[in-house]
Motif scaffolding. Structure first.
Motif, PDB file in Angstrom:
ATOM      1  N   ALA A  12       0.821  -1.212   0.000  1.00 29.43           N
ATOM      2  CA  ALA A  12       0.000   0.000   0.000  1.00 29.43           C
ATOM      3  C   ALA A  12       0.857   1.266   0.000  1.00 29.43           C
ATOM      4  N   GLY A  13       2.077   1.168   0.564  1.00 33.24           N
ATOM      5  CA  GLY A  13       2.922   2.355   0.665  1.00 33.24           C
ATOM      6  C   GLY A  13       3.600   2.753  -0.623  1.00 33.24           C
ATOM      7  N   ALA A  14       4.037   1.781  -1.416  1.00 32.33           N
ATOM      8  CA  ALA A  14       4.757   2.081  -2.655  1.00 32.33           C
ATOM      9  C   ALA A  14       4.722   0.864  -3.571  1.00 32.33           C
ATOM     10  N   PRO A  15       4.562   1.087  -4.882  1.00 33.24           N
ATOM     11  CA  PRO A  15       4.495  -0.027  -5.838  1.00 33.24           C
ATOM     12  C   PRO A  15       5.872  -0.480  -6.322  1.00 33.24           C
ATOM     13  N   ILE A  16       6.845  -0.478  -5.431  1.00 32.41           N
ATOM     14  CA  ILE A  16       8.205  -0.881  -5.774  1.00 32.41           C
ATOM     15  C   ILE A  16       8.688  -1.883  -4.727  1.00 32.41           C
ATOM     16  N   MET A  17       9.371  -2.946  -5.176  1.00 29.98           N
ATOM     17  CA  MET A  17      10.016  -3.874  -4.259  1.00 29.98           C
ATOM     18  C   MET A  17      11.470  -4.041  -4.680  1.00 29.98           C
ATOM     19  N   ALA A  18      12.369  -4.047  -3.699  1.00 31.70           N
ATOM     20  CA  ALA A  18      13.790  -4.254  -3.964  1.00 31.70           C
ATOM     21  C   ALA A  18      14.139  -5.716  -3.711  1.00 31.70           C
ATOM     22  N   ILE A  19      14.798  -6.341  -4.683  1.00 36.03           N
ATOM     23  CA  ILE A  19      15.226  -7.734  -4.550  1.00 36.03           C
ATOM     24  C   ILE A  19      16.731  -7.738  -4.301  1.00 36.03           C
ATOM     25  N   LEU A  20      17.132  -8.220  -3.133  1.00 36.30           N
ATOM     26  CA  LEU A  20      18.535  -8.203  -2.732  1.00 36.30           C
ATOM     27  C   LEU A  20      19.122  -9.584  -2.960  1.00 36.30           C
ATOM     28  N   ARG A  21      19.625  -9.794  -4.166  1.00 32.93           N
ATOM     29  CA  ARG A  21      20.086 -11.124  -4.567  1.00 32.93           C
ATOM     30  C   ARG A  21      21.594 -11.278  -4.385  1.00 32.93           C
ATOM     31  N   GLY A  22      21.989 -12.245  -3.553  1.00 35.69           N
ATOM     32  CA  GLY A  22      23.389 -12.607  -3.420  1.00 35.69           C
ATOM     33  C   GLY A  22      24.298 -11.490  -2.940  1.00 35.69           C
ATOM     34  N   MET A  23      23.783 -10.591  -2.119  1.00 38.56           N
ATOM     35  CA  MET A  23      24.584  -9.454  -1.666  1.00 38.56           C
ATOM     36  C   MET A  23      25.345  -9.721  -0.377  1.00 38.56           C
ATOM     37  N   GLY A  24      25.051 -10.815   0.304  1.00 37.50           N
ATOM     38  CA  GLY A  24      25.673 -11.047   1.595  1.00 37.50           C
ATOM     39  C   GLY A  24      24.984 -10.241   2.679  1.00 37.50           C
ATOM     40  N   THR A  25      25.294 -10.552   3.929  1.00 32.71           N
ATOM     41  CA  THR A  25      24.579  -9.935   5.041  1.00 32.71           C
ATOM     42  C   THR A  25      24.800  -8.434   5.144  1.00 32.71           C
ATOM     43  N   GLU A  26      26.051  -8.018   5.134  1.00 32.42           N
ATOM     44  CA  GLU A  26      26.357  -6.602   5.371  1.00 32.42           C
ATOM     45  C   GLU A  26      25.751  -5.702   4.293  1.00 32.42           C
ATOM     46  N   ARG A  27      25.963  -6.076   3.039  1.00 34.43           N
ATOM     47  CA  ARG A  27      25.446  -5.217   1.959  1.00 34.43           C
ATOM     48  C   ARG A  27      23.923  -5.307   1.872  1.00 34.43           C
ATOM     49  N   SER A  28      23.356  -6.473   2.144  1.00 38.26           N
ATOM     50  CA  SER A  28      21.899  -6.601   2.141  1.00 38.26           C
ATOM     51  C   SER A  28      21.276  -5.670   3.164  1.00 38.26           C
ATOM     52  N   LEU A  29      21.874  -5.610   4.347  1.00 37.93           N
ATOM     53  CA  LEU A  29      21.370  -4.704   5.388  1.00 37.93           C
ATOM     54  C   LEU A  29      21.483  -3.247   4.948  1.00 37.93           C
ATOM     55  N   ALA A  30      22.598  -2.909   4.317  1.00 39.32           N
ATOM     56  CA  ALA A  30      22.804  -1.532   3.881  1.00 39.32           C
ATOM     57  C   ALA A  30      21.812  -1.130   2.792  1.00 39.32           C
ATOM     58  N   VAL A  31      21.627  -2.014   1.801  1.00 46.27           N
ATOM     59  CA  VAL A  31      20.706  -1.698   0.706  1.00 46.27           C
ATOM     60  C   VAL A  31      19.265  -1.683   1.201  1.00 46.27           C
ATOM     61  N   ALA A  32      18.911  -2.616   2.075  1.00 42.60           N
ATOM     62  CA  ALA A  32      17.562  -2.633   2.634  1.00 42.60           C
ATOM     63  C   ALA A  32      17.288  -1.349   3.405  1.00 42.60           C
ATOM     64  N   THR A  33      18.253  -0.910   4.195  1.00 37.24           N
ATOM     65  CA  THR A  33      18.090   0.318   4.971  1.00 37.24           C
ATOM     66  C   THR A  33      17.900   1.523   4.057  1.00 37.24           C
ATOM     67  N   THR A  34      18.673   1.575   2.986  1.00 41.20           N
ATOM     68  CA  THR A  34      18.522   2.669   2.022  1.00 41.20           C
ATOM     69  C   THR A  34      17.137   2.641   1.392  1.00 41.20           C
ATOM     70  N   ALA A  35      16.691   1.446   1.003  1.00 44.17           N
ATOM     71  CA  ALA A  35      15.360   1.313   0.404  1.00 44.17           C
ATOM     72  C   ALA A  35      14.288   1.803   1.368  1.00 44.17           C
ATOM     73  N   TRP A  36      14.361   1.350   2.603  1.00 45.39           N
ATOM     74  CA  TRP A  36      13.358   1.756   3.594  1.00 45.39           C
ATOM     75  C   TRP A  36      13.385   3.256   3.826  1.00 45.39           C
ATOM     76  N   ASP A  37      14.571   3.820   3.910  1.00 49.62           N
ATOM     77  CA  ASP A  37      14.690   5.267   4.129  1.00 49.62           C
ATOM     78  C   ASP A  37      14.081   6.060   2.978  1.00 49.62           C
ATOM     79  N   LEU A  38      14.110   5.500   1.767  1.00 48.54           N
ATOM     80  CA  LEU A  38      13.579   6.179   0.590  1.00 48.54           C
ATOM     81  C   LEU A  38      12.085   5.936   0.382  1.00 48.54           C
ATOM     82  N   ALA A  62      16.103  -6.798  11.254  1.00 49.82           N
ATOM     83  CA  ALA A  62      16.138  -5.338  11.138  1.00 49.82           C
ATOM     84  C   ALA A  62      14.783  -4.793  10.706  1.00 49.82           C
ATOM     85  N   ALA A  63      14.110  -5.528   9.832  1.00 50.26           N
ATOM     86  CA  ALA A  63      12.793  -5.091   9.358  1.00 50.26           C
ATOM     87  C   ALA A  63      11.786  -5.057  10.495  1.00 50.26           C
ATOM     88  N   ARG A  64      11.830  -6.054  11.356  1.00 45.63           N
ATOM     89  CA  ARG A  64      10.889  -6.092  12.494  1.00 45.63           C
ATOM     90  C   ARG A  64      11.070  -4.866  13.380  1.00 45.63           C
TER      91      ARG A  64
END
Length: 210
Positions: A12-38, A62-64
């Motif tokens: 409901a918030g936005a019609p975009i989903m980010a797929i974090l494929r094979g990024m590893g834990t550290e980068r997945s957390l960083a990209v997810a955080t950026t996505a959420w912030d945006l 982190a999402a929880r």
């Protein structure tokens, strides 16, 4: 009857989903955080390796804390469903339609989003009770495919995946896709800001998007 109408609220918030494929834990957390912030609230982590599973656990935790949503992707077996549940995923995404996997996910409390690429698969999914479907590979199917499927199947809600990026996202949203999922293109750090800018654009949009 299987149901996945929960996706209406998730996206409901936005019609975009980010797929974090094979990024590893550290980068997945960083990209997810950026996505959420945006303002991109929903992310998906495909689980194909032990490293992917560890990343999903961390991002889900982190999402929880932030009230965001994380799903498990490339779920093609019942065992994958179990792993997704254990890691804290909120939903599952599959590249194809497997009724056993869909049923196992639903029974585990994880709304399933199966992949479809033909009218036969769309009809089978809808008759099973599923309205939110992954159109894959979307870049090969094309935006006209979405419009064509909405003719006989007006209740289908398509999430386009495969070859999506900030350059073609608007075309698919205007074509009737409810959500565009961006994966490999996120190797470019400019993609998320461009997608966030797209969400803020003024002007006419397709039904119930942007």
């Amino acid at each position: 009857m299987i149901d996945n109408a929960q996706f209406s609220e998730m996206f409901a918030g936005a019609p975009i989903m980010a797929i974090l494929r094979g990024m590893g834990t550290e980068r997945s957390l960083a990209v997810a955080t950026t996505a959420w912030d945006l303002g991109i609230d929903v992310v998906e982590l495909p689980i194909q390796t032990p490293e992917d599973i560890e990343a999903l656990k961390s991002v889900a935790a982190a999402a929880r804390e932030r009230g965001k949503i994380v799903g498990a992707g490339t779920v093609v077996t019942i065992e994958h469903v179990r792993v997704a549940l254990t890691c804290g995923a909120a939903f599952t995404v599959s590249p194809g339609f497997d009724l056993e996997v869909v049923r196992a996910s639903s029974e585990s409390g994880l709304p399933p989003m199966p992949g479809v690429a033909t009218a036969t698969e769309v009809q089978l999914a809808l008759s099973s009770g599923l309205t939110w479907l992954k159109a894959f590979p979307a870049s090969l199917l094309g935006a006209p495919w979405i419009r064509a499927m909405h003719g006989p199947f007006p209740n289908a809600e398509f999430v386009t995946t495969g070859g999506m990026d900030a350059a073609n996202a608007e075309e698919f949203l205007l074509g009737g896709a409810r959500v565009v999922a961006i994966g490999s293109a996120l190797e470019d750090p400019l993609q998320l800001p461009k997608l966030a800018a797209l969400l803020k654009k003024d002007g006419p949009r397709g039904p119930e998007v942007l």
